[in-house]
Design a protein around this motif. Structure first.
Motif, mmCIF file in Angstrom:
data_model
loop_
_atom_site.group_PDB
_atom_site.id
_atom_site.type_symbol
_atom_site.label_atom_id
_atom_site.label_comp_id
_atom_site.label_asym_id
_atom_site.label_seq_id
_atom_site.Cartn_x
_atom_site.Cartn_y
_atom_site.Cartn_z
ATOM 1 N N ARG A 24 0.972 -0.906 -0.048
ATOM 2 C CA ARG A 24 0.034 -0.045 0.133
ATOM 3 C C ARG A 24 0.807 1.343 -0.014
ATOM 4 N NH1 ARG A 24 -5.541 -0.843 1.822
ATOM 5 N NH2 ARG A 24 -5.869 -3.268 2.342
ATOM 6 N N ILE A 25 0.324 2.231 -0.767
ATOM 7 C CA ILE A 25 1.136 3.736 -0.323
ATOM 8 C C ILE A 25 0.578 4.540 0.668
ATOM 9 C CG2 ILE A 25 1.985 5.676 -1.735
ATOM 10 C CD1 ILE A 25 0.509 2.828 -3.929
ATOM 11 N N SER A 26 1.257 4.753 1.602
ATOM 12 C CA SER A 26 0.728 5.599 2.924
ATOM 13 C C SER A 26 1.017 6.891 2.839
ATOM 14 C CB SER A 26 1.536 5.048 4.015
ATOM 15 O OG SER A 26 2.913 4.820 3.801
ATOM 16 N N GLY A 27 2.003 7.257 1.833
ATOM 17 C CA GLY A 27 2.226 8.741 1.584
ATOM 18 C C GLY A 27 2.851 9.180 0.213
ATOM 19 N N PHE A 28 2.575 10.283 -0.170
ATOM 20 C CA PHE A 28 3.206 11.109 -1.303
ATOM 21 C C PHE A 28 3.879 12.186 -1.019
ATOM 22 C CE2 PHE A 28 -0.309 8.643 -3.011
ATOM 23 C CZ PHE A 28 0.005 7.798 -4.141
ATOM 24 N N GLY A 29 5.317 12.337 -1.526
ATOM 25 C CA GLY A 29 6.131 13.331 -1.146
ATOM 26 C C GLY A 29 6.303 14.211 -2.560
ATOM 27 N N TRP A 46 -5.082 -3.554 -17.317
ATOM 28 C CA TRP A 46 -6.561 -3.797 -17.212
ATOM 29 C C TRP A 46 -6.658 -4.239 -15.752
ATOM 30 C CZ3 TRP A 46 -9.419 -8.238 -16.129
ATOM 31 C CH2 TRP A 46 -10.822 -8.089 -16.475
ATOM 32 N N LEU A 47 -7.647 -3.851 -15.295
ATOM 33 C CA LEU A 47 -7.721 -4.325 -13.467
ATOM 34 C C LEU A 47 -9.293 -4.670 -13.483
ATOM 35 C CD1 LEU A 47 -5.897 -1.407 -11.531
ATOM 36 C CD2 LEU A 47 -5.122 -3.598 -11.931
ATOM 37 N N GLY A 48 -9.394 -5.950 -13.031
ATOM 38 C CA GLY A 48 -10.638 -6.707 -13.165
ATOM 39 C C GLY A 48 -11.284 -6.208 -11.834
ATOM 40 N N PRO A 49 -12.671 -6.754 -11.855
ATOM 41 C CA PRO A 49 -13.579 -6.336 -10.617
ATOM 42 C C PRO A 49 -13.131 -7.790 -9.284
ATOM 43 C CG PRO A 49 -14.877 -7.524 -12.107
ATOM 44 C CD PRO A 49 -13.385 -7.143 -12.872
ATOM 45 N N ASP A 50 -12.416 -8.566 -9.774
ATOM 46 C CA ASP A 50 -12.117 -9.553 -8.755
ATOM 47 C C ASP A 50 -10.387 -9.957 -8.445
ATOM 48 O OD1 ASP A 50 -14.837 -10.689 -8.267
ATOM 49 O OD2 ASP A 50 -14.633 -11.482 -10.253
ATOM 50 N N GLY A 51 -9.805 -8.727 -8.692
ATOM 51 C CA GLY A 51 -8.475 -8.483 -8.368
ATOM 52 C C GLY A 51 -7.727 -8.771 -9.497
ATOM 53 N N GLU A 52 -8.084 -9.327 -10.835
ATOM 54 C CA GLU A 52 -7.436 -9.628 -11.902
ATOM 55 C C GLU A 52 -6.352 -8.275 -12.302
ATOM 56 O OE1 GLU A 52 -11.730 -11.007 -12.926
ATOM 57 O OE2 GLU A 52 -10.605 -9.262 -11.714
ATOM 58 N N VAL A 53 -5.407 -8.755 -12.806
ATOM 59 C CA VAL A 53 -4.391 -7.925 -13.284
ATOM 60 C C VAL A 53 -3.729 -8.195 -14.452
ATOM 61 C CG1 VAL A 53 -2.198 -6.492 -12.860
ATOM 62 C CG2 VAL A 53 -3.637 -7.130 -10.887
ATOM 63 N N LEU A 54 -4.135 -7.572 -15.658
ATOM 64 C CA LEU A 54 -3.609 -7.868 -17.013
ATOM 65 C C LEU A 54 -3.029 -6.978 -17.720
ATOM 66 C CD1 LEU A 54 -3.666 -10.117 -19.222
ATOM 67 C CD2 LEU A 54 -5.858 -9.364 -20.136
ATOM 68 N N ALA A 60 -2.209 -1.197 -6.912
ATOM 69 C CA ALA A 60 -2.010 -0.709 -5.412
ATOM 70 C C ALA A 60 -2.724 0.835 -5.469
ATOM 71 C CB ALA A 60 -0.582 -0.457 -5.131
ATOM 72 N N LEU A 61 -2.649 1.491 -6.214
ATOM 73 C CA LEU A 61 -3.046 2.766 -6.497
ATOM 74 C C LEU A 61 -4.613 2.835 -6.559
ATOM 75 C CD1 LEU A 61 -0.744 4.831 -9.002
ATOM 76 C CD2 LEU A 61 -1.086 5.267 -6.418
ATOM 77 N N ALA A 62 -5.189 1.863 -7.553
ATOM 78 C CA ALA A 62 -6.566 2.007 -7.686
ATOM 79 C C ALA A 62 -7.213 0.905 -6.925
ATOM 80 C CB ALA A 62 -6.984 1.411 -9.237
ATOM 81 N N ARG A 63 -6.775 0.602 -5.692
ATOM 82 C CA ARG A 63 -7.361 -0.572 -4.952
ATOM 83 C C ARG A 63 -8.685 -0.244 -4.516
ATOM 84 N NH1 ARG A 63 -4.873 -3.895 -1.009
ATOM 85 N NH2 ARG A 63 -2.967 -3.173 -1.449
ATOM 86 N N GLU A 64 -9.176 0.991 -4.384
ATOM 87 C CA GLU A 64 -10.558 1.358 -4.122
ATOM 88 C C GLU A 64 -11.538 1.756 -5.253
ATOM 89 O OE1 GLU A 64 -11.469 0.519 -0.924
ATOM 90 O OE2 GLU A 64 -9.288 -0.117 -0.415
ATOM 91 N N MET A 65 -11.003 1.683 -6.331
ATOM 92 C CA MET A 65 -11.843 2.335 -7.468
ATOM 93 C C MET A 65 -12.677 0.995 -8.111
ATOM 94 S SD MET A 65 -8.567 4.974 -9.250
ATOM 95 C CE MET A 65 -10.080 5.366 -10.223
ATOM 96 N N GLU A 66 -13.578 1.616 -8.827
ATOM 97 C CA GLU A 66 -14.604 0.780 -9.379
ATOM 98 C C GLU A 66 -13.750 0.023 -10.564
ATOM 99 O OE1 GLU A 66 -19.111 1.015 -11.197
ATOM 100 O OE2 GLU A 66 -17.887 2.764 -11.244
ATOM 101 N N LYS A 67 -14.260 -1.278 -10.997
ATOM 102 C CA LYS A 67 -13.486 -2.070 -11.796
ATOM 103 C C LYS A 67 -14.777 -2.327 -12.949
ATOM 104 C CE LYS A 67 -9.751 -1.879 -9.369
ATOM 105 N NZ LYS A 67 -9.993 -1.481 -8.040
#
Length: 355
Positions: free
Chosen positions: A26-31, A168-176, A146-153
């Motif tokens: 996870r990313i906890s902070g941006f500088g 391509w990020l799928g609704p069930d955690g798929e990453v292509l 990681a960036l799009a963890r909470e976004m709609e897929k």
């Protein structure tokens, strides 16, 4: 961990640096983030190195000189952050990428960078994947996830750098993911020749021309597009075909045809289901002709990543900060669905000591 990531892309324009705080999941902070543009002499020498790379020895004096100058610029980019860190993620400059020959080559002296910055450095992110049978690219998908963890897929994230790639990020955690085709690289080359400028600002040259449909079809007939994902490209993979397809065209028409090629290749990439939105990062998002072309080819919204609060200029540098921490933790950098490697693959090498 506090990490600084460094990325010098295939557009050869400079080095991006970015600071983040992360545990590699996870990313906890941006500088801060910054870009150090290369001097024209270094950029020209890097472009020459790309042409020479297939025949260069690693100890070639010209190569070693360019590598040292490149590394010193990366150290300056670290200094521009104005903040300390626990680790640097140093991608280096890709000068050759040929996964079919189990070879990928990024130049950059990690030992020199560590001495100049007084920080440990993780480097050589791609070679383990390539040696294990993967494409070695793209590596950014795990960071996108990681960036799009909470976004709609489903969500499609398109990066238009020198080469274009997409996740391509799928609704069930798929990453292509895969490279989709050329990106800004050939447009930059065209602008340099015809405008004396490093790129086609805002897509003005391409926007003023007409697409040659027969030549566009010839470009899209390249066998790369018939291959299933994952797949990757070298910046110069299409050079011969592009030269042939643009020969004799007026510069605006050549640029328009190349822009249509880039956009069509992205839109035709084979994703499992259509995305609910498309987010665009990389230098190409500043090109209004490319953004318009993508919007015409997708039935959903096509937006720059800034619309969701991301920094498109810093994203790839942030990625290599993230991957450096993943490397230290022994977490995979690539997946079968992102590079085609047989199993999730670790990567990266550490120079220096973690305090």
């Amino acid at each position: 961990m506090r990490a600084i990531g460094l990325m010098s892309g295939t557009s050869l324009d400079g080095v991006d640096a970015a600071w983040i705080e992360t545990d590699g999941e996870r990313i906890s902070g941006f500088g801060p983030a910054a870009t150090l543009l290369y001097e024209e002499g270094l950029r020209a020498d890097l472009r020459r190195i790309l042409d020479l790379a297939p025949t260069l020895a690693s100890d070639d004096p010209f190569l070693r000189d360019v590598e040292e100058r490149l590394t010193r610029d990366h150290a300056l980019a670290v200094a521009m952050m104005g903040q300390t860190a626990d680790i640097i993620g140093f991608h280096g400059q890709t000068i050759l990428h040929s996964p079919t020959q189990r070879r990928t080559w990024q130049i950059g002296d990690a030992a020199l960078l560590s001495r100049l910055t007084r920080l440990p450095v993780v480097y050589d992110f791609r070679s383990d994947d390539v040696k294990a049978g993967g494409e070695g690219a793209p590596l950014v998908p795990v960071f996108h996830a990681a960036l799009a963890r909470e976004m709609e897929k489903p969500l499609l994230i398109v990066n238009i750098g020198g080469v274009a790639n997409a996740t391509w990020l799928g609704p069930d955690g798929e990453v292509l993911a895969c490279d989709t085709g050329p990106g800004n690289g050939p447009l930059d080359d065209l602008a340099q020749v015809h405008l004396g400028q490093p790129y086609d600002k805002d897509g003005a040259l391409a926007g003023s021309g007409q697409v040659d449909l027969s030549r566009l079809d010839a470009l899209l007939a390249h066998p790369f597009f018939a291959r299933p994902a994952p797949k990757s490209l070298d910046r110069l993979s299409f050079s011969g075909l592009i030269a042939e397809a643009t020969e004799g065209l007026a510069a605006p028409d050549a640029a328009a045809t190349l822009a249509a090629f880039i956009c069509t290749a992205i839109a035709q990439a084979p994703w499992p289901t259509p995305p609910k939105q498309v987010l665009v990062t990389g230098g190409g998002r500043h090109n209004s002709t490319l953004m318009k072309g993508l919007a015409e080819r997708f039935s959903v919204s096509v937006r720059p990543v800034e619309d969701v609060g991301w920094n498109g200029d810093a994203l790839e540098a942030q990625c290599f900060a993230f991957l450096a921490v993943r490397s230290l933790r022994g977490l995979p950098l690539s997946l079968p669905t992102t590079t085609g490697v047989a199993a999730p693959q670790k990567g990266g090498r550490l120079y220096g000591t973690i305090l």
